[in-house]
Design a protein around this motif. Structure first.
Motif, PDB file in Angstrom:
ATOM      1  N   CYS A  38     -65.950 124.124 -81.010  1.00 55.60           N
ATOM      2  CA  CYS A  38     -66.953 123.144 -80.583  1.00 55.60           C
ATOM      3  C   CYS A  38     -67.846 123.803 -79.522  1.00 55.60           C
ATOM      4  CB  CYS A  38     -66.266 121.897 -80.015  1.00 55.60           C
ATOM      5  SG  CYS A  38     -65.735 122.103 -78.298  1.00 55.60           S
ATOM      6  N   CYS A  62     -59.631 119.999 -74.478  1.00 55.50           N
ATOM      7  CA  CYS A  62     -60.963 120.603 -74.426  1.00 55.50           C
ATOM      8  C   CYS A  62     -61.879 119.748 -73.556  1.00 55.50           C
ATOM      9  CB  CYS A  62     -61.516 120.721 -75.834  1.00 55.50           C
ATOM     10  SG  CYS A  62     -63.120 121.542 -75.910  1.00 55.50           S
ATOM     11  N   CYS A  94     -64.763 118.905 -74.002  1.00 60.72           N
ATOM     12  CA  CYS A  94     -65.662 118.062 -74.796  1.00 60.72           C
ATOM     13  C   CYS A  94     -65.129 116.648 -74.961  1.00 60.72           C
ATOM     14  CB  CYS A  94     -65.910 118.678 -76.170  1.00 60.72           C
ATOM     15  SG  CYS A  94     -64.519 118.496 -77.311  1.00 60.72           S
TER      16      CYS A  94
END
Ligand SMILES: [Zn+2]
Length: 453
Positions: A277, A337, A339
């Motif tokens: 990502c 993560c 994100c």
């Protein structure tokens, strides 16, 4: 003689299921785009339910698994936790070769046959159903959209030539139809070809580039050497896959195209396992794929320890992949993560290397172009191609009784066609091919390009 049940399935249930399923890639992608934000606990619930359903289906309809699951004490989907997977034996490429028919669900219809050298170099023939195609395409689509690009954006694809890809590459054909996709056939990387590729890139101004990191970095270096810019094309991301991505390749590509490189990991056999990502996490397609990392004795390893990647693909009712040994080496990462996606992470993929080879006239070629010569021949269990020098290439072959002696001539001729008619090709039959210290096979080794990748 067809019984009532068969007629019901063939005449009513299956046609209805097909109509409902049709192209359900869009629906699957929408589900995946919602579930990627779920907390891990909720993902685990989904995975357990799907694993139970897969095991139940495999037990009922796939003769190989009926026996195996009964023996392992997991008849009819009877498991309590994801970790119960560890009770089951693993599925090797040799087992798939030996039980190709018994692995199929008797309910499966319209299976596509696939053939791959995999990244391990052991030729493998297997079958894929429509359910699985929908899921693998949807997972890739989701990862594409992480990068603010989408199907339909102009895309340059640096990949094998269409002829050599053949009918087995239906995912690609599907993709190409849907998208404004331009193929740069990258097995031959002569100077003239590279000039052409760069001209094509400048003309088409791709929003994304997709392909082998080795090939794309050669293009990047060539553009720099020619003083040609690729950083003004508006390219948003370069997706790389199929090989280990080296840091120097990432740097060269990012500099040339002035955009990030996104690494993807998967294969026709194992599925769309993981993708990077924009925050840097290599997210596992956890809704569809359970990844285990195992040591040489097959024991499951914790996060942070390197071992062989073993996958269970939950959308494979037609031809179940349960604890499939990929031959790749990686480790899990137990951090989350930045994100915010709940999908767990892979830390490092160590075991994918594909060398280039050099033809006698100096043309740089992708090693895979040599593999196609050998992997489709009947009776080849395993092989390794070693380019000893520009004048000499040797092939080690592990064969079974289906191998016909005249195939040796075909191999010699096929390699000479690609490397040059004057190249000496030595074919040697061996009982087995030793693994490298990493635990992997390398199917192409070039002593000519070694050290200057
Ligand atoms: Zn992330």
């Amino acid at each position: 003689m067809t019984d009532l049940y068969t007629r019901l399935i063939a005449g009513v249930v299956f046609p209805l299921q097909e109509r409902l399923k049709g192209h359900d890639t869009v629906a699957v992608r929408r589900q995946l785009e919602a579930s990627q934000w779920w907390p891990l606990a909720k993902l685990e619930e989904l995975r357990l339910a799907r694993l139970r359903a897969l095991l139940q289906h495999a037990y009922r309809y796939a003769p190989y698994y009926r026996q195996m699951l009964a023996t392992a004490g997991c008849a009819d989907g009877a498991i309590d936790a994801l970790s119960d997977l560890q009770k089951l034996p693993m599925l090797s490429k040799a087992l798939i070769r030996a039980h190709s028919e018994a692995l199929k669900s008797v309910q499966a219809r319209g299976l596509s046959r696939f053939n791959t050298g995999g990244s391990s170099g052991e030729p493998l023939i297997f079958w894929i159903g429509k359910e699985r195609v929908s899921h693998d395409v949807a997972a890739k689509w989701r990862a594409t959209r992480w990068w603010d690009v989408d199907i339909g954006d102009p895309e340059a694809v640096v990949w094998g030539s269409p002829i050599e890809l053949g009918a087995q590459d239906q995912l690609r054909v599907l993709r190409d139809k849907l998208m404004r996709t331009r193929l740069l056939p990258a097995f031959e990387m002569s100077e003239a070809k590279l000039d052409e590729f760069i001209a094509t890139l400048r003309r088409m101004r791709p929003r994304m580039v997709f392909g082998y990191p080795s090939s794309i970095s050669v293009i990047a270096h060539h553009a720099a050497a020619r003083g040609q810019r690729l950083d003004d094309l508006g390219c948003k991301v370069v997706f790389v896959t199929s090989e280990r991505l080296y840091d120097h390749q990432r740097a060269a590509i990012e500099q040339a195209f002035a955009c990030p490189v996104a690494n993807g990991y998967g294969g026709r056999d194992a599925g769309f396992i993981a993708h990077q990502c924009p925050a840097g996490g290599m997210h596992i397609t956890a809704e569809d794929i359970i990844v285990e990392i195992v040591d040489e004795e097959g024991r499951v390893l914790p996060a942070g320890q390197a071992g062989e990647v073993v996958v269970t693909h939950l959308a494979t009712r037609d031809f179940p992949f349960i604890r499939y040994r990929t031959g790749d080496v990686a480790m899990l990462d137990d951090r989350s993560c930045p994100c915010g996606r709940g999908l767990p992470l892979l830390k490092e993929i160590q075991g994918r290397t594909t060398d280039f080879v050099v033809a006698a006239d100096g043309t740089l070629m992708h090693g895979l172009s040599l593999i196609y010569v050998i992997r489709d021949l009947a009776g080849v269990e395993n092989f390794r191609i070693v380019q000893e020098s520009l004048q000499e290439t040797s092939v080690q072959l592990v064969t079974n009784r289906d191998f016909a002696d005249e195939n040796i001539g075909k191999i010699e001729h096929g390699l000479q066609q690609r490397l040059g008619p004057e190249v000496r090709v030595r074919v040697e039959r061996v009982p087995q091919i030793p693994r490298e210290s990493s635990g992997k096979y390398r199917y192409v080794v070039s002593r000519v390009t070694a050290g200057n990748s």
